[in-house]
Design an enzyme around this catalytic site. Structure first.
Site, PDB file in Angstrom:
ATOM      1  N   GLU A 121      -0.285 -13.881   9.141  1.00  0.00           N
ATOM      2  CA  GLU A 121       0.406 -15.087   8.680  1.00  0.00           C
ATOM      3  C   GLU A 121       0.057 -15.377   7.220  1.00  0.00           C
ATOM      4  O   GLU A 121       0.909 -15.837   6.449  1.00  0.00           O
ATOM      5  CB  GLU A 121       0.030 -16.273   9.561  1.00  0.00           C
ATOM      6  CG  GLU A 121       0.558 -16.173  10.991  1.00  0.00           C
ATOM      7  CD  GLU A 121      -0.080 -17.198  11.912  1.00  0.00           C
ATOM      8  OE1 GLU A 121      -0.906 -18.007  11.423  1.00  0.00           O
ATOM      9  OE2 GLU A 121       0.224 -17.187  13.123  1.00  0.00           O
ATOM     10  N   SER A 207      -7.528   4.777   0.701  1.00  0.00           N
ATOM     11  CA  SER A 207      -6.112   4.808   1.045  1.00  0.00           C
ATOM     12  C   SER A 207      -5.559   6.199   1.381  1.00  0.00           C
ATOM     13  O   SER A 207      -4.762   6.322   2.307  1.00  0.00           O
ATOM     14  CB  SER A 207      -5.283   4.194  -0.080  1.00  0.00           C
ATOM     15  OG  SER A 207      -5.546   2.814  -0.193  1.00  0.00           O
ATOM     16  N   HIS A 336       3.567  -1.159  11.464  1.00  0.00           N
ATOM     17  CA  HIS A 336       2.545  -0.319  10.837  1.00  0.00           C
ATOM     18  C   HIS A 336       1.718  -1.132   9.849  1.00  0.00           C
ATOM     19  O   HIS A 336       0.494  -1.017   9.796  1.00  0.00           O
ATOM     20  CB  HIS A 336       3.205   0.865  10.127  1.00  0.00           C
ATOM     21  CG  HIS A 336       2.236   1.693   9.333  1.00  0.00           C
ATOM     22  ND1 HIS A 336       1.350   2.569   9.930  1.00  0.00           N
ATOM     23  CD2 HIS A 336       1.998   1.768   8.007  1.00  0.00           C
ATOM     24  CE1 HIS A 336       0.610   3.152   8.998  1.00  0.00           C
ATOM     25  NE2 HIS A 336       0.987   2.677   7.821  1.00  0.00           N
ATOM     26  N   SER A 337       2.385  -1.943   9.072  1.00  0.00           N
ATOM     27  CA  SER A 337       1.725  -2.844   8.129  1.00  0.00           C
ATOM     28  C   SER A 337       2.708  -3.963   7.814  1.00  0.00           C
ATOM     29  O   SER A 337       3.825  -4.008   8.347  1.00  0.00           O
ATOM     30  CB  SER A 337       1.332  -2.098   6.845  1.00  0.00           C
ATOM     31  OG  SER A 337       2.483  -1.786   6.076  1.00  0.00           O
TER      32      SER A 337
END
Length: 443
Positions: A121, A207, A336-337
């Protein structure tokens, strides 16, 4: 080889080996990949025996042309301890964990779920730039973390926040890392969800996909040489297993006989690519025997199955100095993201099935209720308490520290231009924020 042997610093734990329920592991030797351990004997040659003498394989001659079919071996079975209603299937596989530990498993999973909702959120509100939820995969995190020693070294991919949660990583630091504020141990230089903690032996997330796999093998090789009585666990998704680093890491771990656990979270999707388009073989566990690695496939939504498999793999990895591969079958319920919209490539009904019918948190809650260790009143109180914890960490009573300037030690080095100067120049070049651009106008 240089990458794999670039090993991490090893701490020596003072502890004995713990016992776990003996699991039926997928043995490489059962398919003609027998292992001579720990010392390899010199091959004996004989001109009288008409047998293969090639050093690269253990096999027999045949006189019929025949290609091996990819489906010659039936699918590797999925090990589980509980059914979907939280009932123990085989009493001999029950880990018999004490009430306090089972409650910690449950509270870690639900607290992680609450943190995911609030930080998701937060990103949607524009407070943080990026986030990745762990919905549906909580059991793989805490089940494996509970089976490890606290000094075992962890290499994560990016969806293993539950491992740190189980190791009592402070909520304040989770929030600080995602917000990139002054309390962030990484000084705001990493994008969100790239956690790391030296004190909890959790290597900082990076990453690039699968780079942690050969690095973890190097750390495990260092631990072996130091006789550290320690294991390295490396987490990755089934999508990362398609990277070249995964294959290199598997091979180095097997040939160097490293005490490492490869933990694959097979959640069904590599971002938007389903497993049916990722590989044609029988998942990831089937690859282990080809490298000479002991392998097992478990129900990742069964926290006890994950615990048992990881516990036994850890015991044997340390005692025998060999790698293990665990493929945990689970499902990624969330996107996924925050940069992904999974409704574009899968149905709502598919997601709802896993969320409502086969969720790891629900399964463990059923177990707790059947044991009389939990009830609905406790559930309501804990849900309220966990959300309050998160809100307090996100909005501390005094927000003055969050507005404080970065100390000099936190500023980037190696540059003569101060970062604030660069920001001022950028603002001068682009005086209007994106929100000031009228809708429909060309960019």
């Amino acid at each position: 080889m240089a990458v794999a042997i670039a090993a991490a610093r090893v701490w020596r734990p003072n502890r004995g080996l713990s016992q776990a329920a003996l699991l039926l592991l997928w043995r490489p030797g059962a398919r003609g990949l027998a292992r001579s351990h720990p010392h390899r004997q010199q091959q004996q040659f004989s001109s009288l025996d008409d047998k293969p003498q090639f050093p690269g394989a253990s096999a027999e001659f045949i006189d019929k042309l025949e290609f091996i079919q990819p489906n010659v071996i039936s699918g590797i079975p999925i090990y589980r301890v509980m059914d979907r209603q939280g009932q123990i299937i085989n009493p001999s596989e029950d880990p018999h964990l004490p009430k306090e530990k089972v409650l910690k498993l449950y509270k870690s999973m639900t607290l992680l779920n609450t943190m995911d909702r609030i930080l998701y959120e937060s990103q949607r509100q524009g407070r943080i730039s990026f986030y990745m939820t762990n919905y549906g995969e909580e059991g793989t995190h805490v089940g494996s973390a509970a089976a490890l020693d606290n000094t075992d070294l962890v290499f994560g991919q990016y969806r293993e926040a539950g491992v740190l949660m189980y190791r009592d990583y402070p909520l304040e630091l989770f929030m600080a890392q995602c917000y990139g504020n002054i309390s962030d141990l990484g000084k705001g230089r990493q994008m969100p969800v790239h956690y790391g903690c030296k004190e909890r032996h959790f290597v900082t997330i990076s990453s690039p996909l699968a780079t942690q796999i050969p690095q973890a093998v190097g750390a495990a090789y260092a631990a072996k040489r130091a006789n550290a009585n320690r294991v390295v666990i490396c987490y990755f998704g089934e999508g990362a297993a398609s990277e070249g680093d995964a294959h290199a890491g598997f091979n180095f771990a097997a040939t160097l006989e490293c005490p490492i656990i490869f933990f694959c979270r097979n959640n069904g999707y590599a971002i938007s690519t389903p497993t049916s388009e990722q590989y044609r073989g029988d998942g990831i566990a089937a690859r282990g025997p080809g490298y000479g690695i002991m392998s097992i496939r478990v129900d990742g939504n069964d926290v006890f199955a994950v615990y048992n498999a990881t516990k036994e793999a850890r015991r044997r990895a340390v005692a025998e100095n060999q790698p293990f591969l665990i493929e945990a079958m689970t499902y990624r319920i969330g996107h996924h993201s925050t940069s992904d919209d999974s409704s574009a490539y899968r149905s709502v009904d598919e997601v709802n099935y896993w969320d409502k019918q086969d969720h790891p948190i629900s399964r463990l809650r059923h177990y707790l209720l059947s044991q009389g260790w939990w009830d609905e009143e406790q559930e309501k109180a804990w849900r309220k308490q966990s959300r309050k914890k998160m809100c307090i960490r996100r909005c501390p009573p005094s927000s003055a520290s969050s507005r404080s300037p970065w100390p000099a030690t936190c500023r980037p080095t190696g540059s003569t231009t101060h970062w604030s100067t660069l920001i001022s120049e950028a603002c001068s070049a682009h005086p209007h924020p994106p929100s000031a651009t009228p809708r429909g106008s060309p960019l």
